[in-house]
Design a protein around this motif. Structure first.
Motif, mmCIF file in Angstrom:
data_model
loop_
_atom_site.group_PDB
_atom_site.id
_atom_site.type_symbol
_atom_site.label_atom_id
_atom_site.label_comp_id
_atom_site.label_asym_id
_atom_site.label_seq_id
_atom_site.Cartn_x
_atom_site.Cartn_y
_atom_site.Cartn_z
ATOM 1 N N SER A 138 -8.770 -6.245 0.266
ATOM 2 C CA SER A 138 -9.527 -5.521 1.288
ATOM 3 C C SER A 138 -8.927 -4.149 1.566
ATOM 4 O O SER A 138 -9.641 -3.211 1.943
ATOM 5 N N ALA A 139 -7.610 -4.042 1.379
ATOM 6 C CA ALA A 139 -6.932 -2.763 1.605
ATOM 7 C C ALA A 139 -7.059 -1.825 0.411
ATOM 8 O O ALA A 139 -6.521 -0.713 0.438
ATOM 9 N N GLY A 140 -7.761 -2.282 -0.633
ATOM 10 C CA GLY A 140 -7.998 -1.429 -1.790
ATOM 11 C C GLY A 140 -6.919 -1.482 -2.841
ATOM 12 O O GLY A 140 -6.887 -0.625 -3.745
ATOM 13 N N CYS A 141 -6.020 -2.462 -2.771
ATOM 14 C CA CYS A 141 -4.957 -2.576 -3.782
ATOM 15 C C CYS A 141 -5.567 -3.036 -5.106
ATOM 16 O O CYS A 141 -6.268 -4.058 -5.145
ATOM 17 N N PRO A 142 -5.306 -2.325 -6.189
ATOM 18 C CA PRO A 142 -5.897 -2.705 -7.479
ATOM 19 C C PRO A 142 -5.106 -3.822 -8.157
ATOM 20 O O PRO A 142 -3.932 -4.055 -7.860
ATOM 21 N N ASP A 143 -5.761 -4.497 -9.075
ATOM 22 C CA ASP A 143 -5.077 -5.439 -9.977
ATOM 23 C C ASP A 143 -4.317 -6.530 -9.229
ATOM 24 O O ASP A 143 -3.165 -6.844 -9.553
ATOM 25 N N VAL A 144 -4.935 -7.141 -8.232
ATOM 26 C CA VAL A 144 -4.303 -8.244 -7.510
ATOM 27 C C VAL A 144 -4.676 -9.553 -8.204
ATOM 28 O O VAL A 144 -5.857 -9.927 -8.259
ATOM 29 N N LEU A 145 -3.685 -10.244 -8.740
ATOM 30 C CA LEU A 145 -3.882 -11.509 -9.429
ATOM 31 C C LEU A 145 -3.214 -12.626 -8.639
ATOM 32 O O LEU A 145 -2.351 -12.364 -7.803
ATOM 33 N N THR B 240 0.821 -1.211 0.000
ATOM 34 C CA THR B 240 0.000 0.000 0.000
ATOM 35 C C THR B 240 0.858 1.266 0.000
ATOM 36 O O THR B 240 0.442 2.301 -0.527
ATOM 37 N N LYS B 241 2.048 1.187 0.558
ATOM 38 C CA LYS B 241 2.926 2.360 0.586
ATOM 39 C C LYS B 241 3.713 2.530 -0.708
ATOM 40 O O LYS B 241 3.964 3.658 -1.143
ATOM 41 N N ALA B 242 4.104 1.432 -1.343
ATOM 42 C CA ALA B 242 5.065 1.520 -2.445
ATOM 43 C C ALA B 242 4.476 1.273 -3.831
ATOM 44 O O ALA B 242 5.041 1.750 -4.821
ATOM 45 N N PHE B 243 3.373 0.539 -3.934
ATOM 46 C CA PHE B 243 2.857 0.179 -5.256
ATOM 47 C C PHE B 243 2.251 1.371 -5.971
ATOM 48 O O PHE B 243 1.542 2.175 -5.387
ATOM 49 N N ARG B 244 2.567 1.460 -7.270
ATOM 50 C CA ARG B 244 1.981 2.471 -8.149
ATOM 51 C C ARG B 244 1.408 1.769 -9.385
ATOM 52 O O ARG B 244 2.001 0.807 -9.881
ATOM 53 N N ARG B 245 0.302 2.249 -9.882
ATOM 54 C CA ARG B 245 -0.326 1.632 -11.052
ATOM 55 C C ARG B 245 0.661 1.564 -12.225
ATOM 56 O O ARG B 245 1.405 2.511 -12.462
ATOM 57 N N GLY B 246 0.615 0.450 -12.933
ATOM 58 C CA GLY B 246 1.523 0.249 -14.059
ATOM 59 C C GLY B 246 2.767 -0.530 -13.690
ATOM 60 O O GLY B 246 3.454 -1.049 -14.569
ATOM 61 N N GLN B 247 3.086 -0.601 -12.391
ATOM 62 C CA GLN B 247 4.229 -1.399 -11.959
ATOM 63 C C GLN B 247 3.884 -2.885 -12.006
ATOM 64 O O GLN B 247 2.718 -3.274 -12.001
ATOM 65 N N HIS B 248 4.935 -3.710 -12.037
ATOM 66 C CA HIS B 248 4.777 -5.155 -12.061
ATOM 67 C C HIS B 248 5.404 -5.737 -10.799
ATOM 68 O O HIS B 248 6.624 -5.704 -10.642
ATOM 69 N N TRP B 249 4.566 -6.257 -9.902
ATOM 70 C CA TRP B 249 5.024 -6.820 -8.634
ATOM 71 C C TRP B 249 4.760 -8.320 -8.587
ATOM 72 O O TRP B 249 3.723 -8.788 -9.054
ATOM 73 N N ILE B 250 5.691 -9.066 -7.973
ATOM 74 C CA ILE B 250 5.464 -10.459 -7.613
ATOM 75 C C ILE B 250 5.593 -10.583 -6.102
ATOM 76 O O ILE B 250 6.579 -10.120 -5.516
ATOM 77 N N VAL B 251 4.591 -11.190 -5.469
ATOM 78 C CA VAL B 251 4.629 -11.464 -4.038
ATOM 79 C C VAL B 251 4.773 -12.976 -3.872
ATOM 80 O O VAL B 251 3.885 -13.736 -4.273
ATOM 81 N N TYR B 252 5.887 -13.418 -3.304
ATOM 82 C CA TYR B 252 6.154 -14.848 -3.139
ATOM 83 C C TYR B 252 5.628 -15.317 -1.784
ATOM 84 O O TYR B 252 6.089 -14.861 -0.742
ATOM 85 N N CYS B 253 4.695 -16.268 -1.823
ATOM 86 C CA CYS B 253 4.111 -16.829 -0.608
ATOM 87 C C CYS B 253 4.604 -18.251 -0.387
ATOM 88 O O CYS B 253 5.239 -18.851 -1.260
#
Length: 303
Positions: free
Chosen positions: A150-157, A122-135
């Motif tokens: 739930s925190a309102g982050c867009p484009d969560v796949l 929520t602090k660092a993501f900006r639209r158009g960026q490409h993030w991978i979250v490893y779980c």
């Protein structure tokens, strides 16, 4: 059978925890062709992007720490018994391995990681960026995915082998539009998305092969990308006056973090890691050559 001249290309020719296998590979290929082309060389030559490394600290909660301590006591007991036995049985080694795996899972699935993931994104993501979250596994993936939405982050796949949708379509959408992909190990290798600029690591083994693959995933060159970012959630133990300090936990976390931070553009990250080691009375030199804990689990657990 002889095959003539041989050449193998690998970023991880050393097989972690397998000196016999490593010796076989090196013997077959007659060693590494000098001089080795290191990560530093790749970044300096412009083959890979520069990167910043960000460490985010979380703690085990009391219940998790109690489980860790209990398993550690049992591991020490089993190990002592194996040393005292002249001809240890394979079953004993298997029991010890399962205990190590169970202990490693506590760190990988630490509850505070979900909240930390939401805070970072929520602090660092900006639209158009490409993030991978490893779980770590399906449970953690679902928790992180739902918490981000739930925190309102867009484009969560999400991307994993058991997903209900079309994995290829998911990656195509991610590559063209950007967003946040919550994944497990199946994005470590075999998928090429150079546009990935940010990686958030919630769970990782201490096998260098895994974290080298993950680092390489985010450092690939892409149009408009000059700097990559790696966020690493590092778990630190709770202090318990009635228990020996859980230094094995922190040693494993720091040994991985040191490897990530050594070539980052922000040297302050190494200073922060050194400070953390000093706080817990750990020898910094030993951390840079720390061994591996056997936490390689059945892939089905993850994917």
């Amino acid at each position: 059978m002889e095959s003539g001249p041989r050449l193998g290309l690998s970023a991880t020719p050393v097989r972690a925890g397998d000196p016999v296998g490593t010796a076989v590979v090196f013997d077959y290929f007659d060693g590494v062709v000098p001089p080795p082309f290191t990560l530093y060389d790749a970044i300096k030559s412009g083959t890979l992007t520069q990167y910043a490394y960000h460490v985010c600290r979380v703690n085990l909660d009391k219940d998790e720490q109690d489980q860790w301590n209990s398993l550690t006591r049992e591991i020490r007991k089993q190990f002592a018994q194996s040393l005292a036995t002249k001809n240890p049985q394979p079953e004993a080694a298997l029991r010890l391995k399962h205990l190590l795996i169970r202990r490693a899972r506590i760190v990988k699935s630490a509850r505070e990681k979900v909240e930390a993931a939401v805070s970072v994104v929520t602090k660092a993501f900006r639209r158009g960026q490409h993030w991978i979250v490893y779980c770590d596994d399906q449970v953690q993936l679902a928790e992180v995915r739902d918490a981000l939405r739930s925190a309102g982050c867009p484009d969560v796949l999400e991307y994993h082998t058991a997903m209900s949708g079309d994995p290829r379509r998911t990656l195509e959408l991610f590559e063209t539009q950007g967003g946040i992909v919550v994944s497990i190990r199946c994005l470590d290798e075999g998928v090429d998305i150079p546009a990935v600029s940010h990686a958030l690591i919630l769970a990782s083994s201490k096998n260098p092969r895994e974290y080298v693959q993950r680092r390489g995933r985010v450092l690939r060159k892409s149009h408009g990308k000059s700097l990559s970012h790696i966020y690493d959630i590092v778990v630190t133990p709770l202090f318990d006056p009635n228990e020996p300090p859980a230094l094995a936990l922190l040693e494993g976390e720091l040994s991985r973090a040191i490897a990530f931070g050594q070539n980052a553009i922000n040297p302050g990250c190494i200073t922060d890691l050194q400070r953390l080691a000093i706080e817990h009375g750990l020898d910094w030199t030993n951390l840079t050559i720390a061994g591996l804990e056997d936490d390689e689990e059945d892939k089905e657990h993850h994917e």
